[in-house]
Design an enzyme around this catalytic site. Structure first.
Site, PDB file in Angstrom:
ATOM      1  N   SER A 141      19.769 -27.399 -13.832  1.00 33.96           N
ATOM      2  CA  SER A 141      19.078 -27.866 -15.030  1.00 33.96           C
ATOM      3  C   SER A 141      18.189 -26.721 -15.555  1.00 33.96           C
ATOM      4  O   SER A 141      18.697 -25.647 -15.823  1.00 33.96           O
ATOM      5  CB  SER A 141      18.285 -29.134 -14.725  1.00 33.96           C
ATOM      6  OG  SER A 141      17.816 -29.740 -15.899  1.00 33.96           O
ATOM      7  N   HIS A 176      24.084 -30.023 -17.685  1.00 34.14           N
ATOM      8  CA  HIS A 176      24.293 -31.436 -18.059  1.00 34.14           C
ATOM      9  C   HIS A 176      25.427 -31.581 -19.083  1.00 34.14           C
ATOM     10  O   HIS A 176      25.319 -32.358 -20.036  1.00 34.14           O
ATOM     11  CB  HIS A 176      23.009 -32.038 -18.640  1.00 34.14           C
ATOM     12  CG  HIS A 176      21.789 -31.826 -17.809  1.00 34.14           C
ATOM     13  ND1 HIS A 176      21.666 -32.326 -16.529  1.00 34.14           N
ATOM     14  CD2 HIS A 176      20.632 -31.151 -18.068  1.00 34.14           C
ATOM     15  CE1 HIS A 176      20.470 -31.983 -16.047  1.00 34.14           C
ATOM     16  NE2 HIS A 176      19.841 -31.262 -16.951  1.00 34.14           N
TER      17      HIS A 176
END
Length: 248
Positions: A141, A176
């Site tokens: 992330s 993501h």
């Protein structure tokens, strides 16, 4: 003359072979036990010292506790680098701590704020030294986006925007990739508009290993997760799925 040439050649190859490989392991989502274990394996040490940086979540106590829980039954020596400290509670510099590790894992959170704090505290420079010395760097992330030249982030209000990374890798990045609906189309749009370079996208449970700045392999923790190389060809997006190895 020939003897001198032989000595120079041997000196060159000795220095070339003695240089440490620079290893980066990035994955699309949050930290997992599988990814921690794999990072440990990349160090090639039996009981590696691995430091977790929860800067993106403002050194969240929950995140730190979660880190220690993940490591509880792994053959590693877990550490944490907190930045919300004062001089009386820490007798080593951030650089000294980071350069004593075998690997560094960066957690998720607010990428923009994390990078600003790193710059203010010169942690960015310490991480570059660690990278150059062969200490394995990893993260997901925000902890994956930070290593690339740029990518999209949710660190600002209202919508996803572009953030500049540390540039250890010369590509753009999208974490993501399939788990958050707006990530993929915006990544494609920014590449087509030349706001981002060609780059790598990762599903939450997939990751990529870069060796000396170039892709070495892809790994995933399930059969439904992948990583991709995304680029513009004649005004159209090309998305190449990368063959992956399942890790446990």
């Amino acid at each position: 003359m020939r003897k001198a040439l032989v000595i120079i050649t041997l000196f060159f190859f000795y220095n070339l072979s003695s240089q440490e490989d620079k290893t980066l392991f990035v994955y699309g989502g949050q930290i997992t036990k599988e990814f921690v274990k794999y990072t440990a394996e990349l160090t090639k040490k039996e009981n590696p010292k691995i430091c977790f940086l929860p800067t993106g979540t403002a050194d969240s106590a929950y995140y730190i506790n979660y880190w220690y829980e993940l490591c509880s039954d792994l053959n590693i020596e877990p550490k944490v680098l907190e930045v919300w400290i004062n001089s009386s509670t820490q007798d080593k510099s951030f650089e000294e701590i980071l350069l004593s590790m075998d690997a560094v894992i960066v957690g998720g959170g607010n990428t923009l704020n994390m990078l600003a704090i790193w710059k203010a505290q010169e942690i960015d420079k310490a991480l570059k030294k660690a990278y150059d010395q062969g200490i394995v760097l990893a993260g997901g992330s925000a902890g994956s986006l930070c290593w690339f030249n740029a990518g999209t982030t949710d660190s600002r209000p209202k919508e996803l925007t572009i953030v500049q990374g540390l540039g250890f890798l010369k590509y753009s990045h999208c974490p993501h990739y399939h788990s958050e609906e707006s990530r993929k189309p915006l990544y494609h749009k920014n590449i087509l508009k030349k706001k981002l370079t060609a780059g790598y996208a990762c599903d939450d449970k997939s990751g990529l290993v870069f060796l000396n700045g170039e892709l070495s392999k892809s790994v995933s923790i399930d059969t439904d997760s992948f990583s991709y190389f995304v680029y513009d060809k004649d005004g159209k997006i090309v998305e190449n799925k990368i063959e992956t190895e399942i890790i446990k």
